[in-house]
Write an enzyme that holds these catalytic residues in place. Structure first.
Site, PDB file in Angstrom:
ATOM      1  CB  VAL A   7      45.093 -24.109 -22.515  1.00  0.00           C
ATOM      2  CG1 VAL A   7      43.874 -23.503 -21.828  1.00  0.00           C
ATOM      3  CG2 VAL A   7      45.366 -23.384 -23.840  1.00  0.00           C
ATOM      4  N   GLY A   9      43.445 -23.866 -18.026  1.00  0.00           N
ATOM      5  CA  GLY A   9      42.089 -23.706 -17.513  1.00  0.00           C
ATOM      6  C   GLY A   9      41.881 -22.377 -16.819  1.00  0.00           C
ATOM      7  N   GLY A  10      42.968 -21.637 -16.591  1.00  0.00           N
ATOM      8  CA  GLY A  10      42.857 -20.310 -16.003  1.00  0.00           C
ATOM      9  C   GLY A  10      42.451 -19.277 -17.034  1.00  0.00           C
ATOM     10  CB  VAL A  11      41.094 -15.837 -16.661  1.00  0.00           C
ATOM     11  CG1 VAL A  11      42.206 -15.156 -15.872  1.00  0.00           C
ATOM     12  CG2 VAL A  11      40.390 -14.848 -17.581  1.00  0.00           C
ATOM     13  CG  ASP A  12      46.180 -14.807 -17.069  1.00  0.00           C
ATOM     14  OD1 ASP A  12      45.447 -13.821 -17.268  1.00  0.00           O
ATOM     15  OD2 ASP A  12      46.812 -14.983 -16.015  1.00  0.00           O
ATOM     16  CB  SER A  13      46.226 -20.479 -20.479  1.00  0.00           C
ATOM     17  OG  SER A  13      45.341 -21.107 -19.576  1.00  0.00           O
ATOM     18  CB  ILE A  32      51.362 -29.920 -19.236  1.00  0.00           C
ATOM     19  CG1 ILE A  32      51.730 -29.443 -20.637  1.00  0.00           C
ATOM     20  CG2 ILE A  32      52.481 -30.795 -18.659  1.00  0.00           C
ATOM     21  CD1 ILE A  32      52.995 -28.586 -20.682  1.00  0.00           C
ATOM     22  CB  CYS A  98      57.732 -25.291 -13.555  1.00  0.00           C
ATOM     23  SG  CYS A  98      56.290 -25.957 -14.417  1.00  0.00           S
ATOM     24  N   GLY A 121      50.201 -18.303 -21.534  1.00  0.00           N
ATOM     25  CA  GLY A 121      49.487 -17.181 -20.927  1.00  0.00           C
ATOM     26  C   GLY A 121      50.346 -16.340 -20.007  1.00  0.00           C
ATOM     27  CB  CYS A 193      54.010 -24.429 -10.206  1.00  0.00           C
ATOM     28  SG  CYS A 193      55.671 -25.107  -9.980  1.00  0.00           S
TER      29      CYS A 193
END
Length: 357
Positions: A7, A9-13, A32, A98, A121, A193
């Protein structure tokens, strides 16, 4: 079943955690740290807000939460790869590296071994065919991220879960709003990234410096201007050339003489090609045609776009060659060609672009 959820912190994860709980799982959440910073402390990607949101998600759904660092591994495997590729005049894809080497590589080796699956995500899915797991495309074709996963191997894909792969982005946003997640209105991250808010050219300048060179029109040999180093430019680039009378597109680079060649117009012939050579091609699951012979009908991408291009794939020695049904813009050495079935459903694998004809 033990599941590790990556995760950010974005909406997807964030919605991934909700989905896993709805499925009856109790995931362990991992954040991470991969902020890029060299020995001089040049860049330290701030992660406080991301960690704060991720910590909130963990508390909200009663999940264990760990912050782990893969900073050194990230520098060694992704950032150095990017710098070295640019230095050689290639167009790197750090996001693919990555995924392959960090999220599903180093993380798996250090922490993922204790889990049955790793959930992310990404907009992607997996399909099981004849007891084999295949990487497959997402419901949302605009957001589909299988291109960025084209370098994973079978051991990795067989352990991956994509809980939002069967959702549209609009559905993910709606769930986040209904669940009152702090990331519900957060913008999607853009760009490379590891750079965060750092300007790409500033980053390249830091490690490769500047060296004046000529910008030359390919067709006429006319000198049009100067640049600060071929490594600031990539094949297919239009913006940032500082030339009048455009549009101008970068169509070739001479890394030995530090020359950037350009062509004029929206559709210069030199921008396009129909033959793409791939080296180091790797099938994610297996060669779907058995012992590869002859030519195969395929769909493919040479960059992350919603659209697929169709063509044929042949094998010539160690090289896999794509013959595209239509002209393809901006074929750049160093990027990856990702191969799909003709139905644009299964992602078979990828190889690095080494040239065009």
């Amino acid at each position: 079943m033990e599941i590790a959820a990556l995760v950010s912190g974005g909406v997807d994860s964030s919605v991934v955690v909700y989905r896993l709980k709805e499925m009856g799982y109790d995931p362990t959440i991992f954040y991470i740290r991969i902020g890029m910073e060299d020995k001089d402390g040049y860049i330290d990607c701030p992660a406080e807000e991301d960690i704060e949101i991720t910590s909130y998600i963990a508390r909200k759904y009663g999940c264990r939460f760990e912050i782990v660092s893969l900073h050194d591994e990230y520098w060694e495997n992704v950032v150095s790869y990017t710098i070295n590729a640019v230095k050689r005049g290639l167009t790197p894809n750090p996001d693919m590296m990555c995924n392959k080497l960090i999220k599903f590589g180093c993380f798996e080796e250090k922490w993922g071994k204790d889990f049955d699956y790793i959930a992310t995500g990404h907009y992607a899915t997996t399909s099981v065919i004849n007891d084999k797991v295949f990487l497959s495309t997402a419901k949302d074709h605009v957001k589909d991220q299988t291109y960025f996963l084209g370098q994973v191997d079978y051991m990795q894909v067989s352990k991956l879960m994509f809980p939002i792969g069967n959702l549209l982005k609009s559905e993910v946003r709606r769930i986040a709003a209904e669940q009152a997640l702090p990331s519900a209105q957060r913008k999607d991250s853009q760009g490379i990234c590891f750079l965060g808010k750092i300007n790409y050219n500033d980053f390249i300048k830091r490690y490769l410096g500047e060296r004046k060179g000529k910008i030359i029109e390919l067709e006429t040999g006319k000198i049009l201007g100067k640049h600060n180093g071929f490594w600031f430019h990539t094949i297919g680039q239009r913006k940032g050339l500082g030339l009048s009378g455009g549009p101008w597109f970068v169509v070739k680079k001479d890394t030995q003489r530090n020359i950037v060649y350009v062509s004029n117009g929206y559709n210069p012939e030199t921008q396009y090609g129909t033959v793409i050579n791939l080296q180091g091609f790797n099938f994610i699951t297996l060669d779907p045609w058995g012992d590869f012979e002859g030519e195969k009908d395929i769909a493919f991408k040479i960059r992350h776009t919603p659209e697929f291009t169709f063509g044929k794939l042949v094998k010539i020695g160690d090289i896999y060659r794509i013959y595209s049904d239509e002209k393809v813009q901006g074929i750049a050495a160093g990027q990856f060609g990702v191969i799909y079935d003709r139905e644009c459903r299964l992602c078979y694998g990828s190889g690095m672009i080494i040239g065009q004809e």
